[in-house]
Design a protein around this motif. Structure first.
Motif, PDB file in Angstrom:
ATOM      1  N   GLN A   1      -9.648   5.475   6.695  1.00  0.00           N
ATOM      2  CA  GLN A   1     -10.532   4.575   5.962  1.00  0.00           C
ATOM      3  C   GLN A   1      -9.751   3.766   4.931  1.00  0.00           C
ATOM      4  O   GLN A   1      -9.991   2.571   4.736  1.00  0.00           O
ATOM      5  N   PHE A   2      -8.797   4.431   4.305  1.00  0.00           N
ATOM      6  CA  PHE A   2      -7.910   3.757   3.347  1.00  0.00           C
ATOM      7  C   PHE A   2      -7.177   2.610   4.035  1.00  0.00           C
ATOM      8  O   PHE A   2      -7.117   1.493   3.538  1.00  0.00           O
TER       9      PHE A   2
ATOM     10  N   ASN B   1       0.880  -1.160   0.000  1.00  0.00           N
ATOM     11  CA  ASN B   1       0.000   0.000   0.000  1.00  0.00           C
ATOM     12  C   ASN B   1       0.921   1.213   0.000  1.00  0.00           C
ATOM     13  O   ASN B   1       1.660   1.432   0.963  1.00  0.00           O
TER      14      ASN B   1
ATOM     15  N   SER C   1      -6.791   6.710  -3.791  1.00  0.00           N
ATOM     16  CA  SER C   1      -7.357   7.898  -3.150  1.00  0.00           C
ATOM     17  C   SER C   1      -6.367   9.043  -3.279  1.00  0.00           C
ATOM     18  O   SER C   1      -5.172   8.868  -3.024  1.00  0.00           O
TER      19      SER C   1
ATOM     20  N   LYS D   1      -3.044  -0.782  -3.062  1.00  0.00           N
ATOM     21  CA  LYS D   1      -3.762   0.487  -3.076  1.00  0.00           C
ATOM     22  C   LYS D   1      -2.784   1.656  -3.087  1.00  0.00           C
ATOM     23  O   LYS D   1      -1.625   1.515  -2.675  1.00  0.00           O
TER      24      LYS D   1
ATOM     25  N   LEU E   1      -7.927   1.066   6.948  1.00  0.00           N
ATOM     26  CA  LEU E   1      -8.818   0.032   7.459  1.00  0.00           C
ATOM     27  C   LEU E   1      -9.352  -0.857   6.338  1.00  0.00           C
ATOM     28  O   LEU E   1      -9.434  -2.074   6.484  1.00  0.00           O
ATOM     29  N   SER E   2      -9.697  -0.252   5.224  1.00  0.00           N
ATOM     30  CA  SER E   2     -10.215  -1.054   4.109  1.00  0.00           C
ATOM     31  C   SER E   2      -9.115  -1.923   3.519  1.00  0.00           C
ATOM     32  O   SER E   2      -9.368  -3.005   3.016  1.00  0.00           O
ATOM     33  N   SER E   3      -7.869  -1.457   3.623  1.00  0.00           N
ATOM     34  CA  SER E   3      -6.751  -2.247   3.112  1.00  0.00           C
ATOM     35  C   SER E   3      -6.509  -3.472   3.979  1.00  0.00           C
ATOM     36  O   SER E   3      -6.216  -4.555   3.494  1.00  0.00           O
ATOM     37  N   THR E   4      -6.637  -3.290   5.292  1.00  0.00           N
ATOM     38  CA  THR E   4      -6.330  -4.402   6.194  1.00  0.00           C
ATOM     39  C   THR E   4      -7.456  -5.422   6.265  1.00  0.00           C
ATOM     40  O   THR E   4      -7.235  -6.569   6.588  1.00  0.00           O
ATOM     41  N   ASN E   5      -8.673  -4.967   5.949  1.00  0.00           N
ATOM     42  CA  ASN E   5      -9.808  -5.879   6.102  1.00  0.00           C
ATOM     43  C   ASN E   5     -10.139  -6.639   4.830  1.00  0.00           C
ATOM     44  O   ASN E   5     -10.955  -7.550   4.848  1.00  0.00           O
ATOM     45  N   ASN E   6      -9.544  -6.235   3.733  1.00  0.00           N
ATOM     46  CA  ASN E   6      -9.854  -6.909   2.459  1.00  0.00           C
ATOM     47  C   ASN E   6      -8.945  -8.096   2.216  1.00  0.00           C
ATOM     48  O   ASN E   6      -7.824  -8.111   2.677  1.00  0.00           O
TER      49      ASN E   6
END
Length: 228
Positions: free
Chosen positions: A220-221, A82, A168, A106, A223-228
């Motif tokens: 948010q970037f 990322n 983003s 990302k 968190l969404s990276s770690t949860n996907n």
């Protein structure tokens, strides 16, 4: 929880000491401390600032990737990066994602320096560029910058890299170093515009007055990276 095969990398802007001044550096420190996430911060000025080029910076990221891949605890799962890039580092992040789409998950870009070669042509007169080419070096903020930097960005790297990962961007509407049109043009040039999100903030190139707006976006970037 972050996968052992996922890393976060902050790419600094165009500075002699490879420092992290401005909002980009502060955001990297915030992410590392608040979320307890290690942020790799390679010095892109290799072998020196005078010899800096986008191609050399990409080699630095390549080495970081290779080193992390060797350390990867899940040997059958390639490392995913990322990339958080500020200014020049934002451009380099996007260019790296274009060259190595399989390595980048990302992008989070802060006032990315898109349209790089065109900006330097606006910044310098025709005589300045001719003198730079003939002498081989140009004095930038008291430091000598080799002509290979300009030759490299004009011959080997596109103004607006094509990216194929979620991206983003935060860009200041008052940015005079890299006008916000650079990010708008970048989006217009993309084949898949749905991947890109642009947040325009009332700030300059360093984004220091917009940290409270930017932190929720980068959070948010992350968190969404770690949860996907």
């Amino acid at each position: 929880m972050i996968s052992p095969s996922e890393i976060f990398v902050f790419l600094h802007g165009f500075s002699q000491d490879g420092g992290s001044i401005g909002g980009g550096g502060q955001i990297a420190k915030y992410v590392a401390s608040f979320f307890h996430v290690p942020i790799e911060q390679p010095n892109l000025n290799q072998p020196s600032f005078s010899e800096f080029s986008v191609s050399n910076a990409i080699k630095v990221i390549d080495k970081l990737y290779d080193d992390k891949q060797k350390q990867n605890q899940i040997q059958n799962e390639p490392i995913k990066m990322n990339l958080i890039g500020a200014s020049m580092g934002g451009y380099i992040a996007a260019r790296y994602a274009e060259l190595h789409p399989d390595r980048v998950k990302k992008l989070f870009l802060l006032c990315p320096a898109f349209g790089l070669a065109a900006r330097w042509r606006e910044f310098l007169s025709h005589d300045d560029l001719s003198n730079w080419k003939s002498s081989g070096s140009y004095s930038y903020n008291g430091h000598q910058l080799h002509y290979v930097f300009f030759d490299d960005i004009t011959q080997h790297h596109s103004l607006y890299p094509q990216v194929s990962c979620p991206t983003s961007i935060v860009h200041g509407t008052l940015d005079r170093l890299v006008p916000i049109e650079a990010s708008r043009n970048f989006i217009n040039e993309q084949k898949d515009k749905q991947l890109i999100k642009l947040a325009e903030v009332n700030d300059d190139h360093y984004l220091t007055n917009s940290l409270f707006q930017i932190i929720p976006i980068v959070s948010q970037f992350l968190l969404s990276s770690t949860n996907n």
